[in-house]
Motif scaffolding. Structure first.
Motif, PDB file in Angstrom:
ATOM      1  N   ARG A 147      89.542  42.261  73.023  1.00 31.95           N
ATOM      2  CA  ARG A 147      90.557  43.320  72.991  1.00 31.95           C
ATOM      3  C   ARG A 147      91.537  43.096  71.843  1.00 31.95           C
ATOM      4  N   ARG A 148      91.990  41.842  71.663  1.00 25.18           N
ATOM      5  CA  ARG A 148      92.913  41.553  70.567  1.00 25.18           C
ATOM      6  C   ARG A 148      92.285  41.866  69.217  1.00 25.18           C
ATOM      7  N   LEU A 149      91.014  41.532  69.062  1.00 21.75           N
ATOM      8  CA  LEU A 149      90.316  41.810  67.811  1.00 21.75           C
ATOM      9  C   LEU A 149      90.212  43.310  67.552  1.00 21.75           C
ATOM     10  N   LEU A 150      89.890  44.081  68.569  1.00 17.84           N
ATOM     11  CA  LEU A 150      89.749  45.526  68.403  1.00 17.84           C
ATOM     12  C   LEU A 150      91.089  46.164  68.031  1.00 17.84           C
ATOM     13  N   GLU A 151      92.140  45.765  68.725  1.00 15.43           N
ATOM     14  CA  GLU A 151      93.459  46.335  68.429  1.00 15.43           C
ATOM     15  C   GLU A 151      93.953  45.916  67.051  1.00 15.43           C
ATOM     16  N   ALA A 152      93.680  44.669  66.683  1.00 18.17           N
ATOM     17  CA  ALA A 152      94.063  44.199  65.346  1.00 18.17           C
ATOM     18  C   ALA A 152      93.290  44.941  64.265  1.00 18.17           C
ATOM     19  N   THR A 199      89.464  43.036  56.164  1.00 22.02           N
ATOM     20  CA  THR A 199      88.284  42.176  56.280  1.00 22.02           C
ATOM     21  C   THR A 199      88.281  41.512  57.652  1.00 22.02           C
ATOM     22  N   VAL A 200      87.164  40.912  58.005  1.00 22.26           N
ATOM     23  CA  VAL A 200      87.073  40.208  59.285  1.00 22.26           C
ATOM     24  C   VAL A 200      88.092  39.069  59.321  1.00 22.26           C
ATOM     25  N   THR A 201      88.274  38.391  58.199  1.00 24.46           N
ATOM     26  CA  THR A 201      89.235  37.283  58.130  1.00 24.46           C
ATOM     27  C   THR A 201      90.650  37.769  58.398  1.00 24.46           C
ATOM     28  N   VAL A 202      91.029  38.882  57.779  1.00 27.63           N
ATOM     29  CA  VAL A 202      92.372  39.442  57.967  1.00 27.63           C
ATOM     30  C   VAL A 202      92.580  39.834  59.428  1.00 27.63           C
ATOM     31  N   VAL A 203      91.588  40.471  60.007  1.00 24.52           N
ATOM     32  CA  VAL A 203      91.691  40.894  61.405  1.00 24.52           C
ATOM     33  C   VAL A 203      91.781  39.686  62.332  1.00 24.52           C
ATOM     34  N   ALA A 204      90.968  38.677  62.076  1.00 24.40           N
ATOM     35  CA  ALA A 204      90.983  37.480  62.917  1.00 24.40           C
ATOM     36  C   ALA A 204      92.352  36.800  62.877  1.00 24.40           C
ATOM     37  N   ALA A 221      85.690  35.646  65.919  1.00 25.18           N
ATOM     38  CA  ALA A 221      85.569  37.083  65.633  1.00 25.18           C
ATOM     39  C   ALA A 221      84.100  37.453  65.417  1.00 25.18           C
ATOM     40  N   GLN A 222      83.385  36.632  64.666  1.00 24.69           N
ATOM     41  CA  GLN A 222      81.981  36.932  64.378  1.00 24.69           C
ATOM     42  C   GLN A 222      81.088  36.710  65.596  1.00 24.69           C
ATOM     43  N   HIS A 223      81.551  35.899  66.526  1.00 24.33           N
ATOM     44  CA  HIS A 223      80.807  35.741  67.779  1.00 24.33           C
ATOM     45  C   HIS A 223      80.789  37.068  68.539  1.00 24.33           C
ATOM     46  N   HIS A 224      81.914  37.760  68.545  1.00 22.35           N
ATOM     47  CA  HIS A 224      82.012  39.052  69.238  1.00 22.35           C
ATOM     48  C   HIS A 224      81.427  40.184  68.396  1.00 22.35           C
ATOM     49  N   PHE A 225      81.657  40.120  67.088  1.00 22.50           N
ATOM     50  CA  PHE A 225      81.227  41.188  66.185  1.00 22.50           C
ATOM     51  C   PHE A 225      80.571  40.558  64.956  1.00 22.50           C
ATOM     52  N   PRO A 226      79.258  40.470  64.942  1.00 22.35           N
ATOM     53  CA  PRO A 226      78.549  39.769  63.860  1.00 22.35           C
ATOM     54  C   PRO A 226      78.811  40.324  62.460  1.00 22.35           C
ATOM     55  N   THR A 227      79.069  41.638  62.356  1.00 19.99           N
ATOM     56  CA  THR A 227      79.298  42.219  61.034  1.00 19.99           C
ATOM     57  C   THR A 227      80.620  42.977  61.002  1.00 19.99           C
ATOM     58  N   ARG A 228      81.077  43.187  59.792  1.00 21.01           N
ATOM     59  CA  ARG A 228      82.307  43.957  59.592  1.00 21.01           C
ATOM     60  C   ARG A 228      82.155  45.373  60.156  1.00 21.01           C
ATOM     61  N   GLU A 229      80.998  45.973  59.941  1.00 27.34           N
ATOM     62  CA  GLU A 229      80.742  47.325  60.446  1.00 27.34           C
ATOM     63  C   GLU A 229      80.794  47.363  61.969  1.00 27.34           C
ATOM     64  N   ASP A 230      80.237  46.328  62.604  1.00 29.06           N
ATOM     65  CA  ASP A 230      80.287  46.241  64.072  1.00 29.06           C
ATOM     66  C   ASP A 230      81.740  46.251  64.556  1.00 29.06           C
ATOM     67  N   LEU A 231      82.559  45.455  63.907  1.00 26.56           N
ATOM     68  CA  LEU A 231      83.948  45.301  64.321  1.00 26.56           C
ATOM     69  C   LEU A 231      84.727  46.608  64.225  1.00 26.56           C
ATOM     70  N   PHE A 232      84.651  47.269  63.079  1.00 28.99           N
ATOM     71  CA  PHE A 232      85.523  48.426  62.875  1.00 28.99           C
ATOM     72  C   PHE A 232      85.041  49.684  63.590  1.00 28.99           C
ATOM     73  N   THR A 233      83.742  49.870  63.700  1.00 30.75           N
ATOM     74  CA  THR A 233      83.287  51.029  64.476  1.00 30.75           C
ATOM     75  C   THR A 233      83.609  50.821  65.953  1.00 30.75           C
ATOM     76  N   ALA A 234      83.442  49.589  66.448  1.00 29.12           N
ATOM     77  CA  ALA A 234      83.787  49.299  67.844  1.00 29.12           C
ATOM     78  C   ALA A 234      85.283  49.468  68.077  1.00 29.12           C
ATOM     79  N   ALA A 235      86.092  49.106  67.091  1.00 28.62           N
ATOM     80  CA  ALA A 235      87.544  49.207  67.237  1.00 28.62           C
ATOM     81  C   ALA A 235      87.994  50.652  67.371  1.00 28.62           C
ATOM     82  N   VAL A 236      87.492  51.517  66.498  1.00 27.43           N
ATOM     83  CA  VAL A 236      87.893  52.927  66.567  1.00 27.43           C
ATOM     84  C   VAL A 236      87.387  53.560  67.865  1.00 27.43           C
TER      85      VAL A 236
END
Length: 210
Positions: free
Chosen positions: A31-36, A50-55, A65-80
């Protein structure tokens, strides 16, 4: 025999109790990663997120962060998608019994969906998707799904009967208008004009949805 059974049961119960805090921590980290991620997109755009900035913003390691979201695309689409779902839930909660008798309040709430950080973040994601081949299909599918859900919520809250000619197009026009106000709000907060537009749409919908 009885002692062995008791020990096994106690051990199983302990294992479950141990797993639960781990699962809770995992959900909290996610949840923290998605909101960030949404905050970073809204403030810095795709290039600066970037994933580093978000983490760092979420207070977790890059590895976590990469354990939950392996790629940058995974992270940001899941976040929105996550925040869109949160906002949809909040919108429904505002009108638990529907609000067909107060359509102005519904229209105002729908417009608010497009004037906050979620819309700003989504817009950055759309712009990035127009140039990133790997990201485009994900964002296209996400936008279609979020759009369908928002339309369903609008129909439900407005008490609209889409079997009547023109009603579906009118509701979609309302959402398109709200998106346009959201775009205008990126440059300047013209709250007074927005209120007048909301008032006029309330009048129009009362006439169309009779």
């Amino acid at each position: 025999m009885g002692g062995v059974t008791t020990t096994t049961t106690t051990s199983t119960t302990g294992d479950r109790a141990e797993r639960r805090p781990k699962q809770d921590r995992s959900r909290a980290t996610r949840r923290r990663l998605l909101e960030a991620a949404v905050s970073c997109l809204a403030e810095h755009g795709w290039a600066g997120s970037t994933v580093t900035v978000v983490a760092e913003r979420a207070g977790v390691s890059r590895g976590a962060a990469q354990h939950h979201f392996p790629t940058r695309e995974d992270l940001f689409t899941a976040a929105v998608e996550y925040v869109a779902e949160e906002r949809s839930t909040a919108l429904r909660a505002l009108f638990p019994q529907g609000a067909a008798d107060d359509r102005r309040a519904v229209i105002s709430a729908l417009v608010d969906l497009y004037t906050g950080p979620l819309f700003r973040a989504a817009l950055h994601l759309w712009v990035a998707a127009s140039n990133e081949e790997q990201l485009r299909p994900r964002v296209t599918e996400l936008e279609a799904r979020v759009g369908r859900e928002t339309h369903r919520i609008a129909v439900e809250l407005l008490g609209a009967d889409e079997s009547k000619p023109g009603v579906r197009e009118t509701v979609q026009g309302l959402l398109d208008m709200a998106r346009g106000l959201g775009l205008a709000n990126l440059l300047t907060d013209d709250h007074a004009r927005r209120e007048r537009v909301v008032e006029q749409w309330a009048v129009l919908l009362d006439e169309v949805l009779l």
